[in-house]
Design a protein around this motif. Structure first.
Motif, PDB file in Angstrom:
ATOM      1  N   GLN A 207       4.049 -17.896   5.964  1.00 58.89           N
ATOM      2  CA  GLN A 207       3.034 -17.992   7.009  1.00 58.89           C
ATOM      3  C   GLN A 207       1.629 -17.763   6.448  1.00 58.89           C
ATOM      4  O   GLN A 207       0.642 -18.114   7.080  1.00 58.89           O
ATOM      5  N   GLY A 208       1.574 -17.167   5.267  1.00 57.91           N
ATOM      6  CA  GLY A 208       0.269 -16.942   4.651  1.00 57.91           C
ATOM      7  C   GLY A 208      -0.149 -18.033   3.693  1.00 57.91           C
ATOM      8  O   GLY A 208      -1.296 -18.047   3.220  1.00 57.91           O
ATOM      9  N   LYS A 209       0.744 -18.976   3.387  1.00 56.42           N
ATOM     10  CA  LYS A 209       0.412 -20.029   2.425  1.00 56.42           C
ATOM     11  C   LYS A 209      -0.688 -20.932   2.980  1.00 56.42           C
ATOM     12  O   LYS A 209      -0.574 -21.481   4.070  1.00 56.42           O
ATOM     13  N   GLY A 210      -1.759 -21.064   2.214  1.00 59.46           N
ATOM     14  CA  GLY A 210      -2.880 -21.897   2.635  1.00 59.46           C
ATOM     15  C   GLY A 210      -3.646 -21.331   3.809  1.00 59.46           C
ATOM     16  O   GLY A 210      -4.511 -22.006   4.376  1.00 59.46           O
ATOM     17  N   ALA A 211      -3.338 -20.092   4.199  1.00 60.86           N
ATOM     18  CA  ALA A 211      -3.997 -19.452   5.342  1.00 60.86           C
ATOM     19  C   ALA A 211      -4.742 -18.209   4.850  1.00 60.86           C
ATOM     20  O   ALA A 211      -5.027 -18.062   3.668  1.00 60.86           O
ATOM     21  N   THR A 212      -5.037 -17.300   5.764  1.00 61.91           N
ATOM     22  CA  THR A 212      -5.750 -16.078   5.416  1.00 61.91           C
ATOM     23  C   THR A 212      -4.762 -14.933   5.225  1.00 61.91           C
ATOM     24  O   THR A 212      -3.864 -14.738   6.044  1.00 61.91           O
ATOM     25  N   LEU A 213      -4.940 -14.193   4.142  1.00 62.54           N
ATOM     26  CA  LEU A 213      -4.180 -12.973   3.907  1.00 62.54           C
ATOM     27  C   LEU A 213      -5.109 -11.802   4.199  1.00 62.54           C
ATOM     28  O   LEU A 213      -6.134 -11.628   3.541  1.00 62.54           O
ATOM     29  N   TYR A 214      -4.762 -11.006   5.211  1.00 66.33           N
ATOM     30  CA  TYR A 214      -5.566  -9.847   5.602  1.00 66.33           C
ATOM     31  C   TYR A 214      -4.996  -8.600   4.932  1.00 66.33           C
ATOM     32  O   TYR A 214      -3.805  -8.308   5.071  1.00 66.33           O
ATOM     33  N   LEU A 243     -12.734 -12.664  -0.025  1.00 66.45           N
ATOM     34  CA  LEU A 243     -12.607 -12.987  -1.443  1.00 66.45           C
ATOM     35  C   LEU A 243     -11.763 -14.246  -1.613  1.00 66.45           C
ATOM     36  O   LEU A 243     -10.852 -14.505  -0.823  1.00 66.45           O
ATOM     37  N   SER A 244     -12.050 -14.996  -2.652  1.00 63.75           N
ATOM     38  CA  SER A 244     -11.183 -16.114  -2.999  1.00 63.75           C
ATOM     39  C   SER A 244      -9.947 -15.560  -3.701  1.00 63.75           C
ATOM     40  O   SER A 244      -9.984 -14.469  -4.277  1.00 63.75           O
ATOM     41  N   SER A 280      -1.612  -0.487  -6.510  1.00 58.75           N
ATOM     42  CA  SER A 280      -2.084  -1.386  -5.450  1.00 58.75           C
ATOM     43  C   SER A 280      -2.535  -2.717  -6.035  1.00 58.75           C
ATOM     44  O   SER A 280      -2.331  -3.775  -5.429  1.00 58.75           O
ATOM     45  N   GLY A 281      -3.152  -2.657  -7.218  1.00 64.14           N
ATOM     46  CA  GLY A 281      -3.547  -3.882  -7.896  1.00 64.14           C
ATOM     47  C   GLY A 281      -2.343  -4.707  -8.323  1.00 64.14           C
ATOM     48  O   GLY A 281      -2.326  -5.937  -8.184  1.00 64.14           O
ATOM     49  N   LEU A 282      -1.313  -4.040  -8.842  1.00 66.71           N
ATOM     50  CA  LEU A 282      -0.086  -4.734  -9.246  1.00 66.71           C
ATOM     51  C   LEU A 282       0.555  -5.434  -8.050  1.00 66.71           C
ATOM     52  O   LEU A 282       0.925  -6.614  -8.128  1.00 66.71           O
ATOM     53  N   LEU A 283       0.689  -4.717  -6.950  1.00 63.29           N
ATOM     54  CA  LEU A 283       1.301  -5.300  -5.753  1.00 63.29           C
ATOM     55  C   LEU A 283       0.484  -6.485  -5.245  1.00 63.29           C
ATOM     56  O   LEU A 283       1.040  -7.528  -4.875  1.00 63.29           O
ATOM     57  N   LEU A 284      -0.837  -6.346  -5.249  1.00 60.07           N
ATOM     58  CA  LEU A 284      -1.691  -7.440  -4.779  1.00 60.07           C
ATOM     59  C   LEU A 284      -1.569  -8.656  -5.688  1.00 60.07           C
ATOM     60  O   LEU A 284      -1.511  -9.799  -5.206  1.00 60.07           O
ATOM     61  N   ASP A 285      -1.512  -8.437  -6.987  1.00 58.84           N
ATOM     62  CA  ASP A 285      -1.357  -9.531  -7.944  1.00 58.84           C
ATOM     63  C   ASP A 285      -0.097 -10.343  -7.634  1.00 58.84           C
ATOM     64  O   ASP A 285      -0.121 -11.580  -7.572  1.00 58.84           O
ATOM     65  N   ILE A 286       1.005  -9.649  -7.410  1.00 56.76           N
ATOM     66  CA  ILE A 286       2.276 -10.325  -7.116  1.00 56.76           C
ATOM     67  C   ILE A 286       2.224 -10.998  -5.749  1.00 56.76           C
ATOM     68  O   ILE A 286       2.689 -12.135  -5.575  1.00 56.76           O
ATOM     69  N   LEU A 287       1.649 -10.307  -4.780  1.00 55.14           N
ATOM     70  CA  LEU A 287       1.570 -10.849  -3.422  1.00 55.14           C
ATOM     71  C   LEU A 287       0.768 -12.154  -3.404  1.00 55.14           C
ATOM     72  O   LEU A 287       1.158 -13.134  -2.756  1.00 55.14           O
ATOM     73  N   LEU A 288      -0.334 -12.182  -4.135  1.00 53.79           N
ATOM     74  CA  LEU A 288      -1.156 -13.394  -4.186  1.00 53.79           C
ATOM     75  C   LEU A 288      -0.402 -14.540  -4.854  1.00 53.79           C
ATOM     76  O   LEU A 288      -0.518 -15.697  -4.440  1.00 53.79           O
ATOM     77  N   GLN A 295      -7.585 -17.662   1.435  1.00 52.74           N
ATOM     78  CA  GLN A 295      -8.625 -16.652   1.279  1.00 52.74           C
ATOM     79  C   GLN A 295      -8.048 -15.280   1.594  1.00 52.74           C
ATOM     80  O   GLN A 295      -6.994 -15.161   2.227  1.00 52.74           O
ATOM     81  N   ILE A 296      -8.764 -14.252   1.147  1.00 57.57           N
ATOM     82  CA  ILE A 296      -8.357 -12.871   1.391  1.00 57.57           C
ATOM     83  C   ILE A 296      -9.471 -12.201   2.173  1.00 57.57           C
ATOM     84  O   ILE A 296     -10.649 -12.301   1.811  1.00 57.57           O
ATOM     85  N   VAL A 297      -9.108 -11.521   3.250  1.00 55.20           N
ATOM     86  CA  VAL A 297     -10.083 -10.810   4.081  1.00 55.20           C
ATOM     87  C   VAL A 297      -9.684  -9.343   4.149  1.00 55.20           C
ATOM     88  O   VAL A 297      -8.536  -9.017   4.470  1.00 55.20           O
ATOM     89  N   ILE A 298     -10.630  -8.472   3.844  1.00 56.96           N
ATOM     90  CA  ILE A 298     -10.392  -7.035   3.924  1.00 56.96           C
ATOM     91  C   ILE A 298     -10.587  -6.585   5.369  1.00 56.96           C
ATOM     92  O   ILE A 298     -11.594  -6.912   6.001  1.00 56.96           O
ATOM     93  N   SER A 299      -9.627  -5.829   5.868  1.00 57.06           N
ATOM     94  CA  SER A 299      -9.741  -5.291   7.223  1.00 57.06           C
ATOM     95  C   SER A 299      -9.881  -3.780   7.160  1.00 57.06           C
ATOM     96  O   SER A 299      -9.086  -3.100   6.511  1.00 57.06           O
ATOM     97  N   HIS A 300     -10.902  -3.274   7.838  1.00 57.32           N
ATOM     98  CA  HIS A 300     -11.094  -1.830   7.913  1.00 57.32           C
ATOM     99  C   HIS A 300     -10.263  -1.240   9.049  1.00 57.32           C
ATOM    100  O   HIS A 300     -10.222  -0.028   9.240  1.00 57.32           O
TER     101      HIS A 300
END
Length: 508
Positions: A207-214, A243-244, A280-288, A295-300
């Motif tokens: 569901q996140g492919k080609g969409a926004t990952l929050y 972020l791209s 957290s960086g390792l997990l994000l690397d794999i998730l991406l 695109q990636i959007v940071i949510s507060h």
């Protein structure tokens, strides 16, 4: 917290008992908009020992109990309604959690019911939706002991929560209590485990492919803050920071690779938080790599905001938080009240001549928001009001805006006061707005200025004026009994606006 609706006051307190931190946030509620007005965090590390012992950290229990006792006293002193409590993975999974919950009840009077992984995922997504009313894609909320993945669907009135899953992929669960020992062997082992879990949920992840990952969670927010500092990003706010995939992945690899030592010693970052960032960086690397988002959007916003959003009535939730946020931000600061709606009606006449600078729906939404904010700054010195409002809007606690839209609104308001002075932060304008967006903001500002000058910011008098365009002419009409309102200054402002639109002008 059982997800029931309650009658909320203007202020409400939320306690979030997580695996890494315990936090009290007091929100000020205004319609669908709520602003954190007090935020206190204790990095208790309640779930640090879960992987090794299956039990809560003894030090973490002491720190958590001390924090909760303090939070209860603060809530009582501020006359808050009963605290809304969200207890997550640590109190959900530890074998001694039930005993500790009894201690908390005896010492503080708080009734705690740990929420399930599925409910945590749902509430985190609701928190995202509360601040991102146009959200669509995949949300990933990283805590100390779990990762929640949630599908965000576009609903008829507001986004909705779709499929979701809570996975045991938090740093404490995969690495253990000593995160500083995450060497090559631990990284490879964690990498295989992460990929194995994600492979079991491909229907959700796609569901996140080609969409926004929050991205939700303190660790990812801190990685984003480090990136802003590293690249000298001009607008230092994390909400909706975009972020791209390539930039985000480079930052993620750096956090657990070459930049690991720098991350662990990053200025202003608490040691207990810093220790979670390489993982957290390792997990994000794999998730991406697996999700492949656009695109990636940071949510507060996440669980805490979701707990509040879940507690307010549905009709209130379905309001646009941007508009309620603008009203809340402007309250007490407007030079005149009830001017926003008639101003929007007045300015709407020029919408057909404005280029589409974001998209049609978002452009109309931003124009309406600008009108709701027209005339703010009565408590600022007139000589510096334009600059003060510009700076305030850049960092205003208003939800539902991407960074470019926030800067666009700030420029609209600035230009509603001055057409000639240079903006206080030209680097922000240059970095985030195209020349066309800058020009459109200038046009909207000029239209707002015309309305203010013509009526003295009176909604009653604005009803006597009509702005319309036809056959290359911008015409300002006024009812006959108010003809004496027309002055040379009004003609001057109309001429300026028409010139920006490349139109002739007339007064009837």
């Amino acid at each position: 917290m059982k997800g029931t609706r309650r009658s909320l006051g203007r202020e409400v307190g939320v306690v979030d008992i997580g695996s890494n931190s315990v936090r009290l946030v007091i929100f000020d509620i205004f319609g669908a908009h709520f602003t954190p007005i007090y935020n206190e965090k204790v990095l208790a590390g309640l779930g640090r020992a879960l992987k090794k012992t299956g039990r809560l950290s003894e030090e973490g229990k002491v720190l958590t109990l001390q924090a909760l006792q303090r939070f209860v006293r603060i809530a009582k002193a501020r006359n808050l309604p009963p605290l809304i409590i969200g207890a997550t993975a640590a109190l959900r999974m530890a074998e001694d959690a039930a005993d500790f919950i009894k201690v908390i009840k005896r010492k503080t009077g708080l009734d705690i019911s740990p929420i399930s992984g599925d409910e945590e995922a749902r509430l985190s997504a609701m928190g995202l939706i509360s601040m991102h009313p146009r959200a669509k894609g995949l949300a990933a909320d990283l805590g100390g002991a779990s990762l929640e993945l949630v599908e965000i669907c576009q609903g008829e009135r507001e986004p909705s929560v779709g499929r979701r899953k809570s996975l045991p992929l938090g740093p404490f669960d995969l690495i253990g209590d000593d995160l500083t020992k995450m060497g090559p062997k631990q990284i490879e082992k964690a990498r295989k485990t992460i990929r194995s879990y994600l492979a079991e949920h491909t229907d959700l992840i796609k569901q996140g492919k080609g969409a926004t990952l929050y991205l939700i969670g303190g660790a990812w927010r801190n990685l984003a803050a480090i990136h802003q500092s590293y690249v000298d990003y001009p607008l230092r706010t994390l909400q909706s920071y975009t972020l791209s995939p390539s930039v985000a992945r480079k930052q993620a690899k750096w956090a657990y690779g070459d930049g690991r030592e720098a991350v662990l010693k990053w200025p202003g970052l608490r040691q207990r938080r810093a220790e979670t960032l390489p993982y957290s960086g390792l997990l994000l690397d794999i998730l991406l790599d697996v999700v492949k988002p656009a695109q990636i959007v940071i949510s507060h916003s996440g669980l805490r905001e979701g707990l509040v959003h879940n507690a307010i009535p549905k009709t209130q939730r379905q309001r646009d938080p941007l508009f309620d946020g603008c009203r809340a931000f402007a309250k007490g600061s407007l030079q005149t009240v009830n001017f926003g709606r008639p101003l929007y009606r007045f300015i709407s006449a020029i919408e057909p001549s404005l280029p589409t600078v974001f998209n049609t729906l978002d452009d109309a939404r931003l124009l309406q928001a600008a009108c709701l904010l027209a005339g703010i700054g009565k408590d600022l010195h007139p000589d510096y009001r334009a600059e003060g409002i510009f700076a305030a809007m850049l960092y205003a606690p208003v939800a539902g805006l991407y960074h470019e839209e926030r800067v666009f609104l700030a420029l609209c308001l600035f230009r509603s006061y001055t057409a000639t002075r240079e903006v206080p932060s030209p680097d922000i304008i240059k970095a985030l707005l195209t020349p066309e967006q800058q020009n459109t903001a200038s046009i909207i500002g000029a239209a707002m200025r015309l309305a203010a000058v013509a009526t003295g910011q009176s909604s009653e008098l604005l009803d006597a004026f009509t702005l319309r365009q036809k056959k290359g002419v911008l015409t300002l009409s006024v009812v006959k009994k108010e003809n004496d309102l027309i002055t040379d200054q009004i003609v001057f402002r109309l001429k300026k606006l028409a010139s920006k639109l490349d139109l002739d002008y007339a007064i009837e």
